[in-house]
Design a protein around this motif. Structure first.
Motif, mmCIF file in Angstrom:
data_model
loop_
_atom_site.group_PDB
_atom_site.id
_atom_site.type_symbol
_atom_site.label_atom_id
_atom_site.label_comp_id
_atom_site.label_asym_id
_atom_site.label_seq_id
_atom_site.Cartn_x
_atom_site.Cartn_y
_atom_site.Cartn_z
ATOM 1 N N GLN A 65 -111.197 29.106 22.888
ATOM 2 C CA GLN A 65 -111.442 30.371 23.557
ATOM 3 C C GLN A 65 -112.343 31.486 22.872
ATOM 4 O O GLN A 65 -113.075 31.948 23.508
ATOM 5 C CB GLN A 65 -110.048 31.100 23.578
ATOM 6 C CG GLN A 65 -109.938 32.153 24.356
ATOM 7 C CD GLN A 65 -110.258 32.020 26.171
ATOM 8 O OE1 GLN A 65 -109.826 30.660 26.539
ATOM 9 N NE2 GLN A 65 -111.022 32.610 26.557
ATOM 10 N N PRO A 66 -112.179 31.469 21.414
ATOM 11 C CA PRO A 66 -113.374 32.480 20.831
ATOM 12 C C PRO A 66 -114.729 32.053 21.029
ATOM 13 O O PRO A 66 -115.644 32.962 21.303
ATOM 14 C CB PRO A 66 -113.015 32.475 19.349
ATOM 15 C CG PRO A 66 -111.668 31.967 19.268
ATOM 16 C CD PRO A 66 -111.430 31.068 20.513
ATOM 17 N N ARG A 67 -115.208 30.972 21.175
ATOM 18 C CA ARG A 67 -116.547 30.014 21.382
ATOM 19 C C ARG A 67 -116.821 30.436 22.537
ATOM 20 O O ARG A 67 -117.856 30.875 22.961
ATOM 21 C CB ARG A 67 -116.496 28.684 20.991
ATOM 22 C CG ARG A 67 -116.311 28.277 19.285
ATOM 23 C CD ARG A 67 -116.605 27.023 19.131
ATOM 24 N NE ARG A 67 -117.576 26.284 19.606
ATOM 25 C CZ ARG A 67 -117.875 25.006 19.704
ATOM 26 N NH1 ARG A 67 -116.875 24.150 19.330
ATOM 27 N NH2 ARG A 67 -119.007 24.298 20.205
ATOM 28 N N LEU A 68 -115.907 30.250 23.450
ATOM 29 C CA LEU A 68 -116.216 30.437 25.039
ATOM 30 C C LEU A 68 -116.690 31.952 25.348
ATOM 31 O O LEU A 68 -117.499 32.394 25.824
ATOM 32 C CB LEU A 68 -115.120 30.227 25.920
ATOM 33 C CG LEU A 68 -115.293 30.301 27.370
ATOM 34 C CD1 LEU A 68 -116.363 29.276 27.814
ATOM 35 C CD2 LEU A 68 -113.929 29.945 28.036
ATOM 36 N N GLU A 69 -115.700 32.944 24.483
ATOM 37 C CA GLU A 69 -115.851 34.273 24.847
ATOM 38 C C GLU A 69 -117.196 34.826 24.233
ATOM 39 O O GLU A 69 -117.854 35.781 24.660
ATOM 40 C CB GLU A 69 -114.949 35.128 24.281
ATOM 41 C CG GLU A 69 -113.450 35.065 25.120
ATOM 42 C CD GLU A 69 -112.130 35.643 24.448
ATOM 43 O OE1 GLU A 69 -112.417 36.176 23.191
ATOM 44 O OE2 GLU A 69 -111.166 35.410 24.906
ATOM 45 N N ALA A 70 -117.872 34.074 22.888
ATOM 46 C CA ALA A 70 -119.003 34.291 22.363
ATOM 47 C C ALA A 70 -120.217 34.056 22.857
ATOM 48 O O ALA A 70 -121.315 34.446 22.639
ATOM 49 C CB ALA A 70 -118.844 33.961 20.672
ATOM 50 N N ASP A 72 -123.267 33.314 25.256
ATOM 51 C CA ASP A 72 -124.122 34.418 25.677
ATOM 52 C C ASP A 72 -124.584 34.053 26.886
ATOM 53 O O ASP A 72 -125.414 34.949 27.534
ATOM 54 C CB ASP A 72 -125.122 34.809 24.641
ATOM 55 C CG ASP A 72 -126.090 34.057 24.103
ATOM 56 O OD1 ASP A 72 -126.020 32.758 24.607
ATOM 57 O OD2 ASP A 72 -126.965 34.082 23.370
ATOM 58 N N LYS A 77 -121.811 28.911 27.935
ATOM 59 C CA LYS A 77 -120.240 28.885 28.572
ATOM 60 C C LYS A 77 -119.974 27.426 28.926
ATOM 61 O O LYS A 77 -118.935 26.903 28.631
ATOM 62 C CB LYS A 77 -119.866 29.780 29.248
ATOM 63 C CG LYS A 77 -119.814 31.299 28.708
ATOM 64 C CD LYS A 77 -119.433 32.328 29.743
ATOM 65 C CE LYS A 77 -119.553 33.729 29.428
ATOM 66 N NZ LYS A 77 -118.752 34.044 28.264
ATOM 67 N N ARG A 81 -117.272 24.698 27.576
ATOM 68 C CA ARG A 81 -116.200 24.164 28.448
ATOM 69 C C ARG A 81 -115.947 22.466 28.449
ATOM 70 O O ARG A 81 -115.177 21.787 28.461
ATOM 71 C CB ARG A 81 -116.320 24.514 29.952
ATOM 72 C CG ARG A 81 -115.898 26.092 30.128
ATOM 73 C CD ARG A 81 -115.771 26.240 31.493
ATOM 74 N NE ARG A 81 -115.778 27.811 31.690
ATOM 75 C CZ ARG A 81 -116.734 28.767 31.848
ATOM 76 N NH1 ARG A 81 -118.096 27.974 32.193
ATOM 77 N NH2 ARG A 81 -116.660 29.727 32.000
#
Length: 126
Positions: A65-70, A72, A77, A81
């Motif tokens: 989740q943090p990697r997805l939110e980060a 750019d 993204k 996923r």
């Protein structure tokens, strides 16, 4: 992450329906994520394996989740996923459950409140 937090996250994954279907089902076979059949009456063994798989999926969601939110860009993204989906598939299968079986039970859990409660109890029993 402490035991209580992991149990809460796993139960949340089940309750919110985040536990399935995995989009990586496309990578595991030709069927789409929507083509699986619900498993309306899973056995106790299936439910125990499913609960373990939900915990594993929850751990992957927490990790990615943090990697997805980060990420750019849409492309970045999507790459996150795909990587997360494959990791979820690997963990589910390592626990002795097929993706189709996992998705089938997930579908049944989403439509049956009693089954969902039973799974939530199993998930919280780490």
């Amino acid at each position: 992450m402490n035991h209580l937090m992991k149990a809460f996250m796993a139960a949340s994954v089940v309750a919110l329906g985040l536990a399935g279907p995995m989009t990586a089902v496309r990578a595991a076979g030709p069927a789409s994520a929507a083509s699986y059949e619900p498993i309306d009456n899973p056995t106790e063994d299936q439910l125990k394996r499913y609960a373990g798989a939900v915990r594993e999926v929850s751990d992957v969601v927490a990790e990615y989740q943090p990697r997805l939110e980060a990420a750019d860009s849409a492309q970045a993204k999507q790459a996150v996923r795909v990587e997360a989906d494959q990791k979820m598939v690997d963990r589910v299968e390592a626990g002795g459950m097929s993706v189709a079986e996992y998705n089938g039970i997930s579908k049944a859990v989403r439509k049956d409140p009693e089954l969902r409660k039973k799974v939530e109890l199993l998930v919280s029993r780490r």
